[in-house]
Design an enzyme around this catalytic site. Structure first.
Site, PDB file in Angstrom:
ATOM      1  CB  THR A   1      -0.929  -0.006   1.230  1.00 33.04           C
ATOM      2  OG1 THR A   1      -1.675  -1.231   1.246  1.00 33.04           O
ATOM      3  CG2 THR A   1      -1.896   1.145   1.195  1.00 33.04           C
TER       4      THR A   1
ATOM      5  CB  CYS B   1      -3.698  -3.829  12.475  1.00 38.61           C
ATOM      6  SG  CYS B   1      -4.630  -3.572  10.957  1.00 38.61           S
TER       7      CYS B   1
ATOM      8  CB  CYS C   1     -10.817   3.224   8.874  1.00 36.77           C
ATOM      9  SG  CYS C   1     -10.804   1.421   8.966  1.00 36.77           S
TER      10      CYS C   1
END
Length: 424
Positions: free
Chosen positions: A11, A159, A353
């Protein structure tokens, strides 16, 4: 002529390569080095794990897409970084010199920190596509003999979004199969409370996620320190606010997906003075190494202190848009250095998000990601589920073609109620 080497093609690494190629003239060489020869869209791994996506839908070969843009590619693991000599040693023995190094490796998955954890032992993972495929195979076996399931995050994890996603996706998939009544689900997390997310919460994330878990009959244990895992049993110390053991659990399970803590990858962590004790790259406000002036870093592999001290260790996540702001700052700063100008670009570290929840979804916006924030909200709805599907297609297309889609980005920002997001 400068040679810029980007270590990692995820990413952060892929956008860094494309943005550098667009920013610099062709006299400067750009090389991407990655341990595998394919790109994987990691946010789709929860779908792969239950069979809602196939591997081919979220991966593609890297080389043809980079070479089309005039970017070199080497599919090799780096075994050593000679930071003083500005040289990489590859697994096949080759040496690769650089003028600037951009480290975007992502993390090393620290399954070994909890005995019995990880795909080689007794819990599954969705951190990489190989793990997600393996999780799907175990899930198919589990469906033939359903029982208790445990989903969550190990001590030191940073995460948490994918753990929540997978819990709700698992719930939805089991309902569709008419098997949910046979599978008690427990969410086990190192977070001090539901919705903490490693960020001290975002907006009303605590009450909204608690409500969602409760309404879907998913039990939870917070301040959970998983001490070991055996076949079919997970041992958990539940701590109180002072960090003392409040209760000990021996939880049975037939299927478990637990996200691990992260560390820096070995070759990066081994460089003297580059990283903190966990192996994450120490950077200044310009994304540059504090010791090596020609090394920059972005993404999960950079060192960011926890938002707050928690009874069980938790880290701060690095979300996709935050990583893009880091990358754009690096590109501006390398271009400035080459032109003889000072590096002065800083990432905004904004966070957006989109988390799928099976048939609905949750979104948060934290501007900036680290509090205190100018924007701080958390919302849910069917639109988030649809937006994540659209974003998957957009981002994969972007990584193949090497360009962003301003029209799509403007559409997503409109959905989120934001007019504009500055990357630097």
């Amino acid at each position: 002529m400068a040679h810029i080497v980007i270590l990692g093609a995820g990413t952060g690494g892929m956008p860094a390569a494309y943005e550098l190629r667009e920013k610099l003239d062709k006299t400067h060489r750009i090389t991407v080095v990655n341990a595998v020869d394919y790109f994987q869209f990691v946010p789709s791994n929860p779908w792969v794990a239950v069979g809602w996506r196939e591997r081919d839908a979220i991966t593609f070969p890297i080389r043809p897409h980079l070479e089309k843009k005039g970017i070199d590619f080497i599919a090799q693991r780096v075994v050593r970084i000679d930071a003083d000599g500005s040289e990489l040693e590859l697994q096949d023995g080759r040496k690769l010199g650089y003028d600037y190094l951009v480290i975007t490796t992502g993390p090393k998955l620290a399954f070994d920190e909890v005995p019995g954890a990880g795909p080689e032992e007794h819990t599954q993972s969705i951190c990489v596509v190989d793990h997600a495929e393996r999780t799907q195979a175990h899930y198919q076996q589990f469906l033939r003999n359903p029982g208790p399931a445990i989903v969550g995050a190990m001590p030191g994890a940073s995460c948490f979004g994918p753990a929540y996603e997978f819990a709700f996706i698992l719930n939805t998939d089991l309902k569709r199969r008419r098997l949910r009544n046979k599978v008690p689900i427990t969410y086990v997390t190192s977070e001090p409370y539901i919705g903490h997310l490693g960020l001290g919460g975002v907006g009303d994330s605590k009450s909204m996620l608690e409500s969602e878990l409760r309404s879907h009959d998913i039990k939870w244990i917070c301040n959970a320190k998983v001490t070991k895992v055996e076949a079919g049993r997970m041992f958990v110390d539940e701590l109180d606010e002072a960090g003392a053991v409040k209760k000990q659990h021996a939880l049975p399970f037939g299927f478990s997906m637990m996200l691990p803590a992260f560390k820096g990858v070995d070759a990066v962590a081994a460089v003297d003075g580059l990283c903190n004790p966990r192996g994450f790259v120490l950077i200044d406000e310009y994304q540059r190494s504090k010791k090596y002036r020609n090394i920059f870093s972005a993404g999960v592999c950079v060192a960011i202190p926890p938002v707050e001290v928690t009874p069980v260790a938790t880290g701060a996540p690095k979300t996709g848009y935050m990583i893009e702001t880091m990358v754009t700052a690096i590109v501006h700063n390398i271009a400035a250095e080459i032109a003889g100008q000072p590096a002065d670009a800083k990432g905004t570290w904004n966070a957006i998000c989109l988390a799928d929840m099976g048939d609905t979804g949750a979104a948060f916006v934290a501007l900036p990601q680290i509090p205190p924030r100018n924007v701080n909200w958390f919302k849910k709805g069917k639109w988030v589920h649809l937006a994540k599907i659209a974003f998957e297609k957009y981002f994969i297309r972007k990584m193949k073609n090497g360009g962003s889609d301003p029209v799509y980005e403007k559409y997503v920002l409109k959905l989120l109620g934001i007019e504009k997001l500055e990357r630097t």
